[in-house]
Design a protein around this motif. Sequence first.
Motif, PDB file in Angstrom:
ATOM      1  N   TYR A 127       0.826  -1.203   0.000  1.00 33.25           N
ATOM      2  CA  TYR A 127       0.000   0.000   0.000  1.00 33.25           C
ATOM      3  C   TYR A 127       0.867   1.262   0.000  1.00 33.25           C
ATOM      4  CZ  TYR A 127      -3.218   3.530   1.972  1.00 33.25           C
ATOM      5  OH  TYR A 127      -3.949   4.657   2.206  1.00 33.25           O
ATOM      6  N   GLN A 130       2.249   1.746  -3.453  1.00 33.43           N
ATOM      7  CA  GLN A 130       1.153   2.189  -4.326  1.00 33.43           C
ATOM      8  C   GLN A 130       0.789   3.651  -4.053  1.00 33.43           C
ATOM      9  OE1 GLN A 130      -2.456  -0.100  -3.874  1.00 33.43           O
ATOM     10  NE2 GLN A 130      -3.712   1.492  -4.803  1.00 33.43           N
ATOM     11  N   TRP A 131       0.702   4.007  -2.778  1.00 31.12           N
ATOM     12  CA  TRP A 131       0.278   5.359  -2.403  1.00 31.12           C
ATOM     13  C   TRP A 131       1.241   6.411  -2.946  1.00 31.12           C
ATOM     14  CZ3 TRP A 131       1.196   9.876   0.227  1.00 31.12           C
ATOM     15  CH2 TRP A 131       0.094  10.582   0.697  1.00 31.12           C
TER      16      TRP A 131
END
Length: 498
Positions: A127, A130-131
Amino acid sequence: MSQTKDFAYWRHLAEGLQIEGRALIDGEFTAAASGKTFDCISPIDGKLLTQVAWCGEADVDHTVAIARQRFESGVWSDLNPRQRKEIMLRWAELIRVHADEIALLETLDAGKPIGDTTTVDVPGAAYTVQWYAEAIDKAGGEVAPVDYHLVGLVTRQPIGVVAAVVPWNFPILMAAWKFGPALAAGNSVILKPSEKSPLSALRVAQLALEAGIPPGVFNVLPGFGDTGKLLALHMDVDCLAFTGSTFVGKQLMQHSGQSNLKRVWLELGGKSPNIIMPDCPDMARAARSAAGAIFYNMGEMCTAGSRLLVHRSVKDEFIKALIAEAAAYKPGNPLDPATSMGAIVDHIQLERVMSYIETGKGEATLLLGGGRTLTETGGYYIEPTIFDVASQEARVAAEEIFGPVLSVITFDTLDEAIALANASEYGLAAAIWTADLTTAHEAARRLRAGTVWVNCYDEGGDMNFPFGGFKQSGNGRDKSLHALDKYTELKSTLIRLR
């Protein structure tokens, strides 16, 4: 995968796991130039997992030179933002595809329960990548208001070569908090994982290459403190990002001054207070949360709620509920999905925690635990331990232990609780439980901590919240767009039109 991921599944997967222990330099796995290695021991059973490259001066110099060359070439730093974004998104997806393998490496290496590495550590790392990937083509600069005959631009540029020295308690997640924004900003990165837990970093960096990050842009140099010191003193490293102890953080700042004044960003220790007011809206939930705040991840957390400040009028009731909740944290084999509390990371940390417990027995009242367990396994396990502490001057109440050891401290007024909470060299996190809105806001304002929770503890894992501390808990912030500030330089450009 159709097979049930039970204890047998993870043991079977572990038996066939291929473990890489060499450094990753310029896109290739390689032994240390000296040939030196160190043993990587699993805290689950004290057995050898593999031997890992111990990188020295020649490796550091070689890797920094490669990282510098790749940065100056623009092969990553000058790549179209959308292209960097696409590569990092592919990387995040590859981490998810290989999540079981990475989670297993974390569990075998650091002793963390597989139920945590599969739901928190590895998904959190994916995450994070991705962020920051999604932020690459959205974080722009400014057009400054200037005289009419000028155009004023404020832009951010990558800082250059970033060395990230990361801890062992959340090996890949906290590494991602560093390399995610550093790579998103266009830098070259050299990651130095802890010697206690180097394995997942090597695998995730290999996946970065597979995703398309150019060789030499993201490198991994395993080693001990001497490797980190070489990076901190290196004249061609532009930035050092560190998570670890306050003691080492102070040394790293000195190394910056002794070398090239590289930017040094520090996320350091904590002794976080968790305040229970008499009007706590849900005592049962507060007790459950207080147990998790110190016993989750074996207490090996910089934000651990290791100081429980309880109002005298509810103390007996609360301690009774707390001890009942602590029963949910029974040490067990970390490969068993039913295990909620795994192994202490190594024998050095085990001895450190046990030393504090023995000290605590002489300066406080032991309410629960206080001993080793599962010694027949050859692993490193400690029972959840709670002390009733008469004075915050006691070492168990004042010093960071980094283990499942809780100090309970009694107070009579909110002012006393705030004073006790702030009477620490640390200021990483704090919490207060109250039904009064005014008390909540006033306490949140007065508590000297980088994160304050109200009626919860350790919630809000979203990347939008910056993470870091006041005082000797460090400087700078991980997570959120603010983290990009650490890995970029601000540039003002003024253009005269006439």
